[in-house]
Write an enzyme that holds these catalytic residues in place. Structure first.
Site, short mmCIF file in Angstrom:
data_model
loop_
_atom_site.label_atom_id
_atom_site.label_comp_id
_atom_site.label_asym_id
_atom_site.label_seq_id
_atom_site.Cartn_x
_atom_site.Cartn_y
_atom_site.Cartn_z
N HIS A 114 0.76 -1.19 0.01
CA HIS A 114 0.06 -0.02 -0.01
C HIS A 114 0.83 1.42 -0.06
O HIS A 114 0.22 2.43 0.00
CB HIS A 114 -0.80 -0.16 1.18
CG HIS A 114 -0.18 -0.29 2.70
ND1 HIS A 114 0.49 -1.32 2.94
CD2 HIS A 114 0.19 0.82 3.65
CE1 HIS A 114 1.01 -1.46 3.85
NE2 HIS A 114 1.01 0.04 4.17
N ASP A 277 -5.54 -2.88 -2.63
CA ASP A 277 -4.30 -2.09 -2.24
C ASP A 277 -3.60 -2.29 -3.43
O ASP A 277 -3.81 -2.98 -4.58
CB ASP A 277 -3.93 -2.26 -1.06
CG ASP A 277 -3.14 -3.63 -1.19
OD1 ASP A 277 -3.75 -4.50 -1.76
OD2 ASP A 277 -2.04 -3.97 -0.35
N ASP A 279 -0.66 -4.13 -3.90
CA ASP A 279 -0.43 -5.46 -4.61
C ASP A 279 -1.70 -6.35 -4.54
O ASP A 279 -1.31 -7.81 -4.60
CB ASP A 279 0.58 -5.97 -3.94
CG ASP A 279 0.58 -6.31 -2.45
OD1 ASP A 279 -0.28 -5.35 -2.08
OD2 ASP A 279 1.13 -6.92 -1.79
N ASP A 281 -3.51 -7.37 -2.02
CA ASP A 281 -4.09 -8.46 -0.93
C ASP A 281 -4.75 -7.75 0.11
O ASP A 281 -5.21 -8.49 1.21
CB ASP A 281 -2.79 -8.86 -0.36
CG ASP A 281 -1.76 -7.87 0.14
OD1 ASP A 281 -2.09 -6.81 0.04
OD2 ASP A 281 -0.69 -8.35 0.58
N ARG A 282 -5.21 -6.47 0.04
CA ARG A 282 -5.75 -5.87 1.08
C ARG A 282 -7.23 -5.71 0.49
O ARG A 282 -7.42 -5.66 -0.68
CB ARG A 282 -5.30 -4.57 1.73
CG ARG A 282 -4.13 -4.81 2.35
CD ARG A 282 -3.64 -3.50 2.86
NE ARG A 282 -2.29 -3.75 3.47
CZ ARG A 282 -1.78 -2.87 4.45
NH1 ARG A 282 -2.78 -1.64 4.92
NH2 ARG A 282 -0.90 -2.96 5.13
N LYS A 376 -2.88 -12.98 2.38
CA LYS A 376 -4.17 -12.32 2.41
C LYS A 376 -4.61 -11.95 1.13
O LYS A 376 -3.68 -12.03 0.11
CB LYS A 376 -4.25 -11.13 3.21
CG LYS A 376 -3.02 -10.01 3.00
CD LYS A 376 -3.28 -8.71 3.92
CE LYS A 376 -2.43 -7.63 3.81
NZ LYS A 376 -1.14 -7.70 4.29
C1 G16 Z 1 1.86 -6.00 5.95
C2 G16 Z 1 1.68 -7.41 6.46
C3 G16 Z 1 0.40 -7.07 7.47
C4 G16 Z 1 0.33 -6.15 8.18
C5 G16 Z 1 0.72 -4.85 7.66
C6 G16 Z 1 0.92 -3.70 8.37
O1 G16 Z 1 0.81 -5.84 4.89
O2 G16 Z 1 1.46 -8.36 5.55
O3 G16 Z 1 0.63 -8.44 8.20
O4 G16 Z 1 -0.64 -5.92 9.21
O5 G16 Z 1 1.91 -5.08 6.76
O6 G16 Z 1 2.23 -3.69 9.02
P1 G16 Z 1 2.71 -2.73 10.04
O7 G16 Z 1 1.68 -2.20 10.96
O8 G16 Z 1 4.08 -3.29 10.63
O9 G16 Z 1 2.91 -1.50 9.00
P2 G16 Z 1 1.18 -5.46 3.39
O10 G16 Z 1 -0.33 -5.22 2.81
O11 G16 Z 1 1.84 -3.97 3.59
O12 G16 Z 1 2.19 -6.54 2.70
#
Ligand code: G16
Length: 543
Positions: A114, A277, A279, A281-282, A376
């Site tokens: 993101h 998002d 990539d 996954d969100r 995810k």
């Molecule tokens: C990643 C992780 C998630 C995590 C998020 C936020 O998501 O895969 O498990 O919840 O980062 O992490 P932080 O609070 O440490 O910034 P993504 O979608 O950014 O790959």
């Protein structure tokens, strides 16, 4: 074509965070920076001969350059075959799906998720293992150790591979297959969900808006929602992945997807709104005048899972990250199944899914998924909601309100203080930790602290211990304040404050979330001295 060993200098700070190595593009563009990290991955993997690797990313700036470099390094390390998405594109869930389907030994995902893209934005790289999930800490730590000791990297001097044409080519001794990035993933979705019922729903004139935010999920959503499920053209907007995400901040939350939220709050709102998002996954799920909290989304999916064909047999367990609200715990209790609480980071779910201890997983950070892959999955969550709407005949709002009436409502919010001074943020956490023992038993207004600690997780499968995973202040009524530093930011530190309060009484389920949480917000500030320590008057983002 020859394979060379190029001498390199070491770079500090190549330790993967919550989700791989994320840095500014300009940092990755330094000669040898990407190469060192990729070399460290290959050194960690050992003998790659006879093995297949998956490669792709979210299409952000530097994606194509990195793909070409990694292909030449994979050939130098004697990888037998690389499956690469056309245009270098593969969403994070699609990488996971392709690894599993094709029995690859792992995959390299290029994404900073993101985080903003473009020449001044962020870039990222992550390694996923054989089960399709993010590498666990023992592997990321080994990669990091290699980045601190390697002396050179191996690379072929072959020319670029044509990434835009589907089909097989050769690079040195290595086979390169450019694949349709959507096909394997779409086929999996069609097996999990009742596509006929969803098609019939759209056939009856059901209206939806999916915002691809000019990131990777656009092509997936267009092919599946408009193509396979028959939603009218224009249902998926911002569907073309752009190197700078068209200036969007592809983090689907009510702040960044403000346009979608405004549409859903307006007079001509469609019945269902969703976004994904950078990539893919969100996910964000939106009803009319209602942005569904991700923690609620997990709980609602879990409570109704058997409506989807892929989950008809029921779910084994639920897993949520520690800061995620306890809404899912109530569903697990009602279903008589376990609910696991893990640290933040999708990698912690992998063992639970592999051991069949959990079927559904979710995080407050707009991440939801299941045992269908080991990441995810944004579009999966959107399709799950479409399946629930089609099977129940109920709207998003009805599904949410009926859930709260049955289980109670967990009011929930996250306050982020982004790009604050890292030393001050660290000091704040250290001082707060030192206070924890004395907090238990103290009263703050109507709240009494029942427990205050720094979350430690012991993996039930491999017994690995992860400590310092977030400070929890748990009140006697189950309300919680959680503080932790983000592991995905690239500028200074980001302090995240998570707030949760349970309300059983249905007549009090329509309060404003921030008002409902106001006393806890005040306690969090008082105990942590957050504003004073960071010099910030208010959070940068509230979700
Ligand atoms: C990643 C992780 C998630 C995590 C998020 C936020 O998501 O895969 O498990 O919840 O980062 O992490 P932080 O609070 O440490 O910034 P993504 O979608 O950014 O790959």
């Amino acid at each position: 074509m020859t394979i060379q060993t190029v001498a390199t200098k070491l770079f500090a700070g190549q330790r993967p965070g919550t989700s791989g190595l994320r840095k500014k593009v300009t940092e990755f563009q330094q000669p040898g920076y990407l190469e060192n990290f990729v070399e460290a991955i290959f050194l960690t993997l050992g003998d790659c001969s006879g093995r297949t690797l998956v490669l792709g990313g979210d299409g952000r700036f530097y994606n194509r350059t990195a793909v070409q470099t990694i292909l030449r390094m994979a050939a130098a390390h004697k990888v037998a075959k690389v499956l690469v998405g056309r245009g270098g594109i593969l969403s994070t869930p699609a990488v996971s799906c392709v690894i599993r389907k094709h029995g690859a030994f792992g995959g390299i995902v290029l994404s900073a998720s993101h985080n903003p893209g473009g020449p001044d934005g962020d870039f990222g790289i992550k390694y996923n293992i054989e089960n399709g999930g993010p590498a666990p800490e023992k592997i990321t730590e080994a990669i990091y150790a290699h980045t601190q000791s390697l002396t050179g990297y191996r690379i072929s001097d072959a020319g670029p591979v044509d990434l835009d044409r589907i089909g097989a080519t050769q690079l040195e001794e290595m086979a390169v297959e450019v694949i349709d990035p959507v096909a394997d993933y779409a086929e999996l979705m069609a097996r999990l969900f009742d596509f006929d019922a969803i098609r019939a729903l759209f056939g009856r004139g059901f209206t939806m808006r999916f915002d691809g935010m000019s990131a990777v999920s656009g092509p997936y959503a267009k092919a599946i929602i408009e193509g396979m499920l028959g939603a009218p053209a224009g249902t998926v907007i911002n569907a073309e992945p752009r190197e700078d995400f068209g200036g969007h901040h592809p983090d689907p939350n009510p702040v960044n997807a403000a346009e979608l939220v405004a549409l859903m709050n307006g007079a001509d709102a469609p019945e269902f709104g969703a976004a994904s998002d950078g990539d893919g996954d969100r996910n964000m799920i939106v009803g009319r005048n209602l942005a569904v909290a991700p923690s609620d989304s997990l709980a609602i999916i879990a409570a109704n899972a058997t409506m989807a064909p892929g989950y008809r047999a029921g779910i084994k367990g639920i897993a949520r990250s520690m800061p995620t609200s306890q809404a899912a715990d109530r569903v697990a209790e009602a279903l008589g199944i376990s609910c696991f609480e893990t640290p933040t980071g999708w990698k912690y779910f992998g063992n639970l899914l592999d051991a069949n201890l959990a079927t559904l997983c979710g995080e407050e950070s707009y991440g939801t998924g299941s045992n269908h892959i080991r990441e995810k999955d944004g579009l999966w969550a959107v399709l799950f909601w479409l399946n629930l709407i089609a099977a129940s005949g109920k709207s998003v709002n009805q599904l949410v309100q009926e859930h709260w009436a049955r289980f109670g409502r967990n009011y929930y919010s996250r306050h982020d203080y982004e790009a604050v001074d890292a030393a001050s943020a660290d000091k704040m956490m250290v001082d707060l930790r030192a206070k924890l023992a004395s907090l238990a038993g103290q009263s703050f207004g109507d709240f009494r602290v029942a427990q205050a600690d720094d979350f430690v997780y012991t993996d039930p499968v491999d017994h690995a211990v992860a400590s310092k995973q977030g400070i929890r202040i748990i009140m006697s009524d189950g309300s919680r304040i959680v503080l932790r530093l983000s592991g995905t930011g690239t500028e200074g530190a980001t302090v995240r404050v998570y707030l949760e309060r349970y309300e059983a009484d249905p007549s009090r389920h329509d309060l404003d979330t921030q008002e409902a949480l106001a006393p806890l917000i005040a306690i969090a500030e008082q105990v942590s001295e957050l504003k004073q320590r960071t010099g910030r008057k208010e959070p940068s983002v509230i979700t």
